[in-house]
Design an enzyme around this catalytic site. Sequence first.
Site, short mmCIF file in Angstrom:
data_model
loop_
_atom_site.label_atom_id
_atom_site.label_comp_id
_atom_site.label_asym_id
_atom_site.label_seq_id
_atom_site.Cartn_x
_atom_site.Cartn_y
_atom_site.Cartn_z
N TRP A 69 8.25 -43.65 -15.07
CA TRP A 69 8.23 -43.33 -16.50
C TRP A 69 9.63 -43.35 -17.08
O TRP A 69 9.85 -43.86 -18.18
CB TRP A 69 7.55 -41.97 -16.75
CG TRP A 69 6.13 -41.96 -16.26
CD1 TRP A 69 5.61 -41.18 -15.27
CD2 TRP A 69 5.04 -42.78 -16.73
NE1 TRP A 69 4.27 -41.47 -15.09
CE2 TRP A 69 3.90 -42.44 -15.97
CE3 TRP A 69 4.92 -43.77 -17.70
CZ2 TRP A 69 2.65 -43.05 -16.17
CZ3 TRP A 69 3.69 -44.39 -17.90
CH2 TRP A 69 2.58 -44.03 -17.13
N LYS A 78 -2.17 -34.25 -19.31
CA LYS A 78 -1.92 -33.62 -18.01
C LYS A 78 -2.05 -32.10 -18.07
O LYS A 78 -2.75 -31.53 -17.25
CB LYS A 78 -0.54 -34.00 -17.49
CG LYS A 78 -0.54 -35.34 -16.77
CD LYS A 78 0.16 -36.40 -17.52
CE LYS A 78 -0.04 -37.78 -16.89
NZ LYS A 78 0.83 -38.76 -17.51
N ASP A 132 11.09 -35.98 -21.47
CA ASP A 132 9.68 -36.30 -21.27
C ASP A 132 9.11 -35.19 -20.38
O ASP A 132 9.42 -35.12 -19.20
CB ASP A 132 9.57 -37.67 -20.59
CG ASP A 132 8.12 -38.06 -20.30
OD1 ASP A 132 7.21 -37.24 -20.54
OD2 ASP A 132 7.90 -39.20 -19.83
C1 LIG Z 1 1.47 -39.90 -17.79
C2 LIG Z 1 2.90 -39.92 -18.15
C3 LIG Z 1 3.41 -40.77 -19.15
C4 LIG Z 1 2.56 -41.77 -19.89
O1 LIG Z 1 1.76 -41.14 -20.81
P1 LIG Z 1 0.84 -41.99 -21.81
O2 LIG Z 1 0.28 -40.91 -22.68
O3 LIG Z 1 -0.19 -42.69 -20.99
O4 LIG Z 1 1.69 -42.93 -22.55
C5 LIG Z 1 4.77 -40.69 -19.44
N1 LIG Z 1 5.57 -39.85 -18.79
C6 LIG Z 1 5.12 -39.02 -17.82
C7 LIG Z 1 6.07 -38.09 -17.13
C8 LIG Z 1 3.78 -39.04 -17.47
O5 LIG Z 1 3.33 -38.23 -16.50
#
Ligand SMILES: *Cc1c(COP(=O)(O)O)cnc(C)c1O
Length: 355
Positions: free
Chosen positions: A99, A190, A166
């Site tokens: 990511w 998540k 993030d």
């Molecule tokens: C799942 C995830 C993403 C991607 O998320 P989307 O909503 O599918 O774009 C980005 N960063 C992290 C740390 C993730 O776990």
Amino acid sequence: MKKHNFSAGPSILPREAIEATAQAVLDFNNSGLSVMEVSHRGKDFDAVMQEARELVKELLSVPEGYSVLFLGGGASMQFCMVPYNLLEKKAAYLNTGTWASKAIKEARGFGEVVEVASSKDANFSYIPKNYTVPDDADYFHITTNNTIFGTELSEDPKVKPYLVADMSSDIFSRPVDISRYGLIYAGAQKNLSCAGVTLVIVRDDVLVKVPRYIPSMLSYKIHIENGSMYNTPPCLPVYTALQTMKWLKANGGVTGAQKRNKAKAEILYKEIERNKLFKGTAATEDRSLMNVCFVMNEEYQALEKDFLDFAQSRGMVGLKGHRSVGGFRASIYNAMPVESVQALIDTMKEFESKH
Ligand SMILES: *Cc1c(COP(=O)(O)O)cnc(C)c1O
């Protein structure tokens, strides 16, 4: 049979949040209408949006001067929206996984990007420690929890530029000193809600700098001015996010969650270390409390598929590791009860006793 949902995302949500959402899908606030068919500008939904915003601030102790947004586009949209709005000349990024790499790729389109360190050399199994962040960077971007590789930053880096994070897979899992951050984003699927909404917490004063034209839908400023209703927001995922936050508040907030998360991760890592069949893949000091990654020990490699089948027969779902790591990944987010973690441990012990 009771299912134990270890999926990485979309993933387990509190039963209470799912039931409250199911109820509102049928009848929202005794209106005789579904939450899916009412105006986002009506008073009932407006109250949902407002309460959701307030609860984010309350649960994470967000200081004055920050705005809370609920946007579409997923965390992946933030990979470009962040540099679009914040990168004037140069930004620094820590590369800790898939990511983070994607975030770096997008940022390069907007200015100079300094990758201060990367753990790619060891398949992202650790968090780099000794690196220098240029003082004149516009911001320093980190991924606090690396969902795929099972590593997590245990403390905020102390650097001059403000932090951008993030936090998709560890938001609300622990207290955070928000004042260190210019911006935090998290895809909801998540730890917060179903897929479709992304939470953004942004310090208003970081938005004034960049001179370029920003398309309205990608402008934090425009979304703030419109209270996340510049266009139709993802109403149902916002509703579910509110229910999850209410559940969290009733269960000790982020401090309570952190205590439970530590306890769950500790017993599972302990079993992985003890069990002759398995070994962890992440560096011990960087192990994630959210995503526990492990593989078969060399001499038992051939049993990988058997273990997955055996675990499935015991009601375990979503344990297969990401293809870039292999093996197994147990995602044990906020909503995962310790009983399910214990059930996994019992399954690992039982499988061991057969081999
Ligand atoms: C799942 C995830 C993403 C991607 O998320 P989307 O909503 O599918 O774009 C980005 N960063 C992290 C740390 C993730 O776990």
